[in-house]
Motif scaffolding. Structure first.
Motif, PDB file in Angstrom:
ATOM      1  N   GLN A   1       0.956  -1.303   0.222  1.00  0.00           N
ATOM      2  CA  GLN A   1       0.029   0.137  -0.024  1.00  0.00           C
ATOM      3  C   GLN A   1       0.725   1.379   0.068  1.00  0.00           C
ATOM      4  N   ILE A   2       0.385   2.106  -0.757  1.00  0.00           N
ATOM      5  CA  ILE A   2       1.046   3.619  -0.723  1.00  0.00           C
ATOM      6  C   ILE A   2       0.080   4.447  -0.500  1.00  0.00           C
ATOM      7  N   GLY A   3      -0.284   5.375   0.458  1.00  0.00           N
ATOM      8  CA  GLY A   3      -1.261   6.227   0.908  1.00  0.00           C
ATOM      9  C   GLY A   3      -2.477   5.344   0.904  1.00  0.00           C
ATOM     10  N   GLY A   4      -3.431   5.851   0.390  1.00  0.00           N
ATOM     11  CA  GLY A   4      -4.922   5.103   0.223  1.00  0.00           C
ATOM     12  C   GLY A   4      -4.987   4.112  -0.892  1.00  0.00           C
ATOM     13  N   ALA A   5      -3.940   3.803  -1.407  1.00  0.00           N
ATOM     14  CA  ALA A   5      -4.029   2.911  -2.773  1.00  0.00           C
ATOM     15  C   ALA A   5      -3.325   1.578  -2.213  1.00  0.00           C
ATOM     16  N   GLN A   6      -3.996   0.592  -2.572  1.00  0.00           N
ATOM     17  CA  GLN A   6      -3.514  -0.903  -1.965  1.00  0.00           C
ATOM     18  C   GLN A   6      -3.558  -1.857  -3.302  1.00  0.00           C
ATOM     19  N   ILE A   7      -2.443  -2.542  -3.532  1.00  0.00           N
ATOM     20  CA  ILE A   7      -2.656  -3.652  -4.279  1.00  0.00           C
ATOM     21  C   ILE A   7      -3.508  -4.793  -3.658  1.00  0.00           C
ATOM     22  N   SER A   8      -4.686  -5.172  -4.401  1.00  0.00           N
ATOM     23  CA  SER A   8      -5.672  -6.069  -3.795  1.00  0.00           C
ATOM     24  C   SER A   8      -5.183  -7.533  -3.339  1.00  0.00           C
ATOM     25  N   GLU A   9      -5.684  -7.880  -2.270  1.00  0.00           N
ATOM     26  CA  GLU A   9      -5.228  -9.305  -1.768  1.00  0.00           C
ATOM     27  C   GLU A   9      -5.831 -10.351  -2.541  1.00  0.00           C
ATOM     28  N   LEU A  10      -6.785  -9.928  -3.229  1.00  0.00           N
ATOM     29  CA  LEU A  10      -7.492 -11.225  -4.095  1.00  0.00           C
ATOM     30  C   LEU A  10      -6.663 -11.384  -5.346  1.00  0.00           C
TER      31      LEU A  10
END
Length: 302
Positions: free
Chosen positions: A246-255
């Motif tokens: 995650q960077i800031g409010g953006a995250q690579i999906s766990e799914l």
């Protein structure tokens, strides 16, 4: 008469100034459009473009914003949204004529109810018909190129033309409209085939279940990267242990590694930094260059 006055005088449709594009992208980020127009019909879209060209305004067309990442600074000039004014639908036997503003998912479901086969792959693809035709959207081994008969295109010089499937020059997630002949999809004609309504519905439910199990439901912009075939972007990202990063409010999906989600307060800058981090990490670990499928639009700053 200035640009805005002329738009209003011609009653082209919904007109707003400084409209936040976060309201019009599926990832819910993006700064304002200087001027936002949603034409009420194809004719009024043509009139809008005529006025845009007359005043030499920079412009951009959007649909449902599912494959779009707009910078926090927004977009200069005019943003034209193909929405309710271009969502007509006609069905004649197995031939379907549909406006660019029509939801691709809604169309797939409507055709399934009629027992028309060919759009099963579209049951989980967000966005509009126009966007799908423009980028040759696809899933589950099929894509728009398999069913498109012709597309009605508006070119920047104001000319309107029907392009055949062959003239669209489709390849993986691309068309002639992205390469040699930039243009706006007004409507499309699809050639479907008669099928068993129950079998079509089962197939679509299977695809919908697969997407629900493997892809995020939080705000996102769809698949971020094109698959560098024979590899798959999501698998490369997963193998690099980046899922959840995650960077800031953006995250690579766990799914699914090829999706970036907005956890609630993401800025476009966070998403762009995350995309750059993924590219750098994958190249350093595999030597593979990832290319974005999502279109990133940044304001030109003098």
């Amino acid at each position: 008469m200035d640009f805005l006055e002329e738009l209003h005088a011609n009653q082209v449709g919904k007109i707003k100034e400084y409209e936040p594009l976060a309201n019009h992208t599926t990832i819910k980020v993006g700064g304002p459009a200087d001027i936002f127009v949603e034409p009420d019909s194809i004719d009024l879209l043509l009139k809008t473009m005529e006025i845009v060209q007359k005043h030499h305004m920079p412009w951009r067309v959007i649909g449902r914003g599912s494959n779009l990442l707009v910078s926090d600074e927004g977009i200069e000039g005019v943003v034209i949204k193909l929405g309710k004014g271009l969502d007509h639908l006609e069905v004649n036997g197995t031939e379907v004529r549909v406006g660019a503003g029509y939801s691709f998912i809604v169309l797939a479901n409507a055709m399934a109810r009629r027992g028309l086969s060919g759009l099963e792959f579209a049951g989980g693809i967000p966005g509009s018909v126009g966007g799908a035709v423009y980028m040759n959207a696809g899933a589950h081994g099929s894509d728009v190129s398999k069913i498109l008969r012709k597309a009605h295109i508006l070119f920047p010089d104001g000319t309107v033309e029907w392009l055949s499937n062959e003239e669209m020059e489709y390849s993986y997630r691309t068309s002639v409209l992205q390469k040699k002949r930039p243009g706006i999809v007004l409507e499309a004609v699809f050639e479907l085939r008669e099928g068993d309504r129950e079998l079509i519905t089962v197939e679509m439910k299977k695809h919908k279940h697969y997407r629900r199990e493997t892809q995020p439901v939080k705000p996102c912009c769809g698949s971020v990267f094109r698959n560098p075939l024979p590899h798959h972007a999501g698998k490369l990202i997963q193998d690099a242990n980046l899922k959840g990063f995650q960077i800031g409010g953006a995250q690579i999906s766990e799914l699914h590694g090829n999706f970036i989600i907005n956890t609630g307060n993401a800025k476009a800058e966070d998403v762009i930094k995350l995309i750059d981090h993924i590219k750098k990490t994958i190249f350093e670990s595999t030597g593979i260059h990832l290319h974005t499928e999502v279109e990133i639009v940044q304001r030109e700053i003098d």
